[in-house]
Design a protein around this motif. Structure first.
Motif, PDB file in Angstrom:
ATOM      1  N   ALA A 187       0.833  -1.207   0.000  1.00 26.99           N
ATOM      2  CA  ALA A 187       0.000   0.000   0.000  1.00 26.99           C
ATOM      3  C   ALA A 187       0.863   1.250   0.000  1.00 26.99           C
ATOM      4  CB  ALA A 187      -0.926  -0.013   1.205  1.00 26.99           C
ATOM      5  N   LEU A 188       1.958   1.235   0.762  1.00 20.93           N
ATOM      6  CA  LEU A 188       2.866   2.384   0.781  1.00 20.93           C
ATOM      7  C   LEU A 188       3.546   2.553  -0.576  1.00 20.93           C
ATOM      8  CD1 LEU A 188       4.562   1.912   4.270  1.00 20.93           C
ATOM      9  CD2 LEU A 188       2.788   3.568   3.658  1.00 20.93           C
TER      10      LEU A 188
ATOM     11  N   ARG B  78       2.299   1.688  -3.455  1.00 13.12           N
ATOM     12  CA  ARG B  78       1.285   2.070  -4.445  1.00 13.12           C
ATOM     13  C   ARG B  78       0.815   3.506  -4.289  1.00 13.12           C
ATOM     14  NH1 ARG B  78      -2.697  -3.150  -3.818  1.00 13.12           N
ATOM     15  NH2 ARG B  78      -1.716  -4.509  -5.369  1.00 13.12           N
ATOM     16  N   THR B  79       1.078   4.130  -3.169  1.00  8.40           N
ATOM     17  CA  THR B  79       0.563   5.477  -2.904  1.00  8.40           C
ATOM     18  C   THR B  79       1.012   6.449  -3.984  1.00  8.40           C
ATOM     19  OG1 THR B  79       0.640   5.040  -0.542  1.00  8.40           O
ATOM     20  CG2 THR B  79       0.492   7.343  -1.211  1.00  8.40           C
TER      21      THR B  79
END
Length: 90
Positions: free
Chosen positions: A84-85, A87-88
């Protein structure tokens, strides 16, 4: 050292080197990740990032672009957190 402790400068330098990729697209995601999170990277996040780096460039890119989700050994909360980090968006 606990999984929530921050990694030191030497470990960060080794991790950056290990994260170098053959595909420019992957390198862009990874470089942005380090620009934003290097100062707060934990041991657990570093280990999860290393698991992702064991993937082929194309498999990693599929995860980064949300074409696939982690499976098998990668289907763990810590890997999802790092992904998730990564993909930010900027």
């Amino acid at each position: 050292m606990s999984e929530t402790s921050l990694i030191d400068e030497r470990a960060l330098s080794k991790l950056r080197w290990r994260c170098r990729r053959g595909l420019l697209e992957n390198d862009l995601f990874i470089e942005r990740f380090f620009d934003r999170h290097a100062d707060t990277l934990t041991q657990q996040q570093a280990q999860s990032l290393l698991l992702l780096m064991d993937l082929s460039d194309n498999d990693l890119l599929d995860l980064l672009l949300r074409r696939k989700e982690p499976e098998g050994e990668l289907a763990q909360d810590a890997v999802h957190e790092v992904l998730a980090l990564l993909r930010t968006a900027p």
